[in-house]
Design a protein around this motif. Structure first.
Motif, PDB file in Angstrom:
ATOM      1  N   VAL A 165      30.006  78.904  66.555  1.00 32.86           N
ATOM      2  CA  VAL A 165      30.513  79.338  65.257  1.00 32.86           C
ATOM      3  C   VAL A 165      31.872  78.708  64.993  1.00 32.86           C
ATOM      4  O   VAL A 165      32.742  78.694  65.857  1.00 32.86           O
ATOM      5  N   LEU A 166      32.021  78.192  63.776  1.00 32.10           N
ATOM      6  CA  LEU A 166      33.277  77.592  63.344  1.00 32.10           C
ATOM      7  C   LEU A 166      33.766  78.292  62.087  1.00 32.10           C
ATOM      8  O   LEU A 166      32.971  78.794  61.303  1.00 32.10           O
ATOM      9  N   THR A 167      35.073  78.303  61.899  1.00 31.63           N
ATOM     10  CA  THR A 167      35.649  78.774  60.641  1.00 31.63           C
ATOM     11  C   THR A 167      35.567  77.628  59.648  1.00 31.63           C
ATOM     12  O   THR A 167      35.900  76.482  59.969  1.00 31.63           O
ATOM     13  N   ASP A 168      35.131  77.894  58.446  1.00 30.56           N
ATOM     14  CA  ASP A 168      34.962  76.893  57.398  1.00 30.56           C
ATOM     15  C   ASP A 168      36.323  76.563  56.779  1.00 30.56           C
ATOM     16  O   ASP A 168      36.854  77.324  55.977  1.00 30.56           O
ATOM     17  N   VAL A 169      36.884  75.430  57.162  1.00 25.86           N
ATOM     18  CA  VAL A 169      38.219  75.025  56.707  1.00 25.86           C
ATOM     19  C   VAL A 169      38.280  74.881  55.188  1.00 25.86           C
ATOM     20  O   VAL A 169      39.297  75.192  54.559  1.00 25.86           O
ATOM     21  N   ALA A 170      37.195  74.453  54.569  1.00 27.10           N
ATOM     22  CA  ALA A 170      37.185  74.261  53.111  1.00 27.10           C
ATOM     23  C   ALA A 170      37.541  75.540  52.367  1.00 27.10           C
ATOM     24  O   ALA A 170      38.144  75.491  51.294  1.00 27.10           O
ATOM     25  N   LYS A 171      37.205  76.677  52.939  1.00 23.96           N
ATOM     26  CA  LYS A 171      37.508  77.963  52.289  1.00 23.96           C
ATOM     27  C   LYS A 171      39.006  78.275  52.290  1.00 23.96           C
ATOM     28  O   LYS A 171      39.444  79.169  51.586  1.00 23.96           O
ATOM     29  N   TYR A 172      39.772  77.544  53.095  1.00 24.91           N
ATOM     30  CA  TYR A 172      41.198  77.826  53.251  1.00 24.91           C
ATOM     31  C   TYR A 172      42.096  76.683  52.772  1.00 24.91           C
ATOM     32  O   TYR A 172      43.294  76.694  53.015  1.00 24.91           O
ATOM     33  N   LEU A 173      41.527  75.689  52.101  1.00 26.03           N
ATOM     34  CA  LEU A 173      42.316  74.520  51.690  1.00 26.03           C
ATOM     35  C   LEU A 173      43.517  74.893  50.826  1.00 26.03           C
ATOM     36  O   LEU A 173      44.617  74.372  51.031  1.00 26.03           O
ATOM     37  N   GLN A 174      43.323  75.771  49.854  1.00 31.74           N
ATOM     38  CA  GLN A 174      44.463  76.143  49.003  1.00 31.74           C
ATOM     39  C   GLN A 174      45.551  76.830  49.808  1.00 31.74           C
ATOM     40  O   GLN A 174      46.730  76.549  49.645  1.00 31.74           O
ATOM     41  N   TRP A 175      45.182  77.716  50.725  1.00 28.45           N
ATOM     42  CA  TRP A 175      46.153  78.407  51.570  1.00 28.45           C
ATOM     43  C   TRP A 175      46.886  77.392  52.446  1.00 28.45           C
ATOM     44  O   TRP A 175      48.108  77.478  52.607  1.00 28.45           O
ATOM     45  N   ILE A 176      46.160  76.426  53.009  1.00 26.59           N
ATOM     46  CA  ILE A 176      46.783  75.390  53.856  1.00 26.59           C
ATOM     47  C   ILE A 176      47.794  74.599  53.033  1.00 26.59           C
ATOM     48  O   ILE A 176      48.925  74.361  53.475  1.00 26.59           O
ATOM     49  N   LYS A 177      47.411  74.189  51.827  1.00 25.06           N
ATOM     50  CA  LYS A 177      48.317  73.414  50.956  1.00 25.06           C
ATOM     51  C   LYS A 177      49.547  74.232  50.590  1.00 25.06           C
ATOM     52  O   LYS A 177      50.657  73.705  50.540  1.00 25.06           O
ATOM     53  N   ASP A 178      49.355  75.525  50.331  1.00 31.01           N
ATOM     54  CA  ASP A 178      50.478  76.382  49.929  1.00 31.01           C
ATOM     55  C   ASP A 178      51.422  76.704  51.080  1.00 31.01           C
ATOM     56  O   ASP A 178      52.567  77.098  50.856  1.00 31.01           O
ATOM     57  N   ASN A 179      50.964  76.572  52.316  1.00 27.90           N
ATOM     58  CA  ASN A 179      51.755  76.994  53.487  1.00 27.90           C
ATOM     59  C   ASN A 179      52.060  75.890  54.475  1.00 27.90           C
ATOM     60  O   ASN A 179      52.351  76.168  55.630  1.00 27.90           O
ATOM     61  N   LYS A 180      52.025  74.637  54.038  1.00 25.85           N
ATOM     62  CA  LYS A 180      52.300  73.543  54.983  1.00 25.85           C
ATOM     63  C   LYS A 180      53.771  73.332  55.200  1.00 25.85           C
ATOM     64  O   LYS A 180      54.617  73.785  54.525  1.00 25.85           O
TER      65      LYS A 180
END
Length: 75
Positions: A60-75
């Motif tokens: 099982v993997l976490t789907d990174v695509a679901k978190y792209l906006q959060w990643i961009k907002d918190n880099k």
């Protein structure tokens, strides 16, 4: 929508200690991340009395695509 990906390529898998590792793919020499390892299969090798990885099972993997906006907002 789901936040998980179930994956299996027969003969390959993740193992103990792989949590947080990435599932990547290559497009024209550029690597992209698609998932982050959440959990992988293991089984008890009764002969050796130890837990071993099972490359024939899904992981099982976490789907990174679901978190792209959060990643961009918190880099």
């Amino acid at each position: 929508t789901t936040q998980r990906i179930s994956s299996c390529l027969v003969g390959t898998s993740v193992c103990t200690g792989d949590s947080g590792g990435s599932m990547t793919f290559n497009v024209d020499g550029k690597f992209y991340i698609r998932g982050v390892v959440s959990v992988g299969p293991s089984k008890l090798d009764r002969e050796r009395q130890e837990v071993v990885c099972d490359p024939m099972q899904y992981f099982v993997l976490t789907d990174v695509a679901k978190y792209l906006q959060w990643i961009k907002d918190n880099k």
